[in-house]
Design an enzyme around this catalytic site. Sequence first.
Site, PDB file in Angstrom:
ATOM      1  CG  ASP A   1     -28.510 -11.674  14.018  1.00  0.00           C
ATOM      2  OD1 ASP A   1     -28.457 -12.415  15.026  1.00  0.00           O
ATOM      3  OD2 ASP A   1     -28.871 -12.079  12.904  1.00  0.00           O
TER       4      ASP A   1
ATOM      5  CG  ASP B   1     -25.985 -17.548  12.469  1.00  0.00           C
ATOM      6  OD1 ASP B   1     -24.745 -17.480  12.323  1.00  0.00           O
ATOM      7  OD2 ASP B   1     -26.523 -18.329  13.278  1.00  0.00           O
TER       8      ASP B   1
END
Length: 177
Positions: free
Chosen positions: A7, A9
């Site tokens: 991922d 953020d």
Amino acid sequence: MKLIILDRDGVINEDSDAFVKSVAEWHPLPGSIEAIARLSKAGWTVAVATNQSGLARGYFTAQTLEAMHQRLRELVAAQGGHVDLIRHCPHGPDDGCDCRKPLSGLFRQIAEHYAVTLDGVPTVGDSLRDLQAGAAVGCQPYLVRTGKGRATEGKSLPAGTRVFDDLAAVASYLLET
């Protein structure tokens, strides 16, 4: 192929409830760039799967998003590594797409790109939806305590989820096993 799916953020860079809207607001988390470079130099293929509903909301443009991703690539390259693939969902929460996590469309795109199955592939996230999206296609979920990770740790995680302080700790674990 040793593939890992990250991922963005909250895992690679600081997260913001107000969205990361520019290159100036995109700040890597301590140790994350070096962790990606270490994995890359050790033969891992590094892919990123990220929800970016700020596009649909009009908070930033596709060009700005690409500039943020170019900055990520440059920082990793400066450490001798490589980000191999970045896939993002540009849709808002109510757009009905299949790529917005917790759905696994981004993961299927990555699998198709490399013509591989994702069984046992490590995926690293800081939110429950990151882990659910990966687990749904057979990935091994890794939760990091950065970003929203500490709050996520108290939730009902997918079976077999491994928990680490940050991406650097995940990289160290994977490189030692």
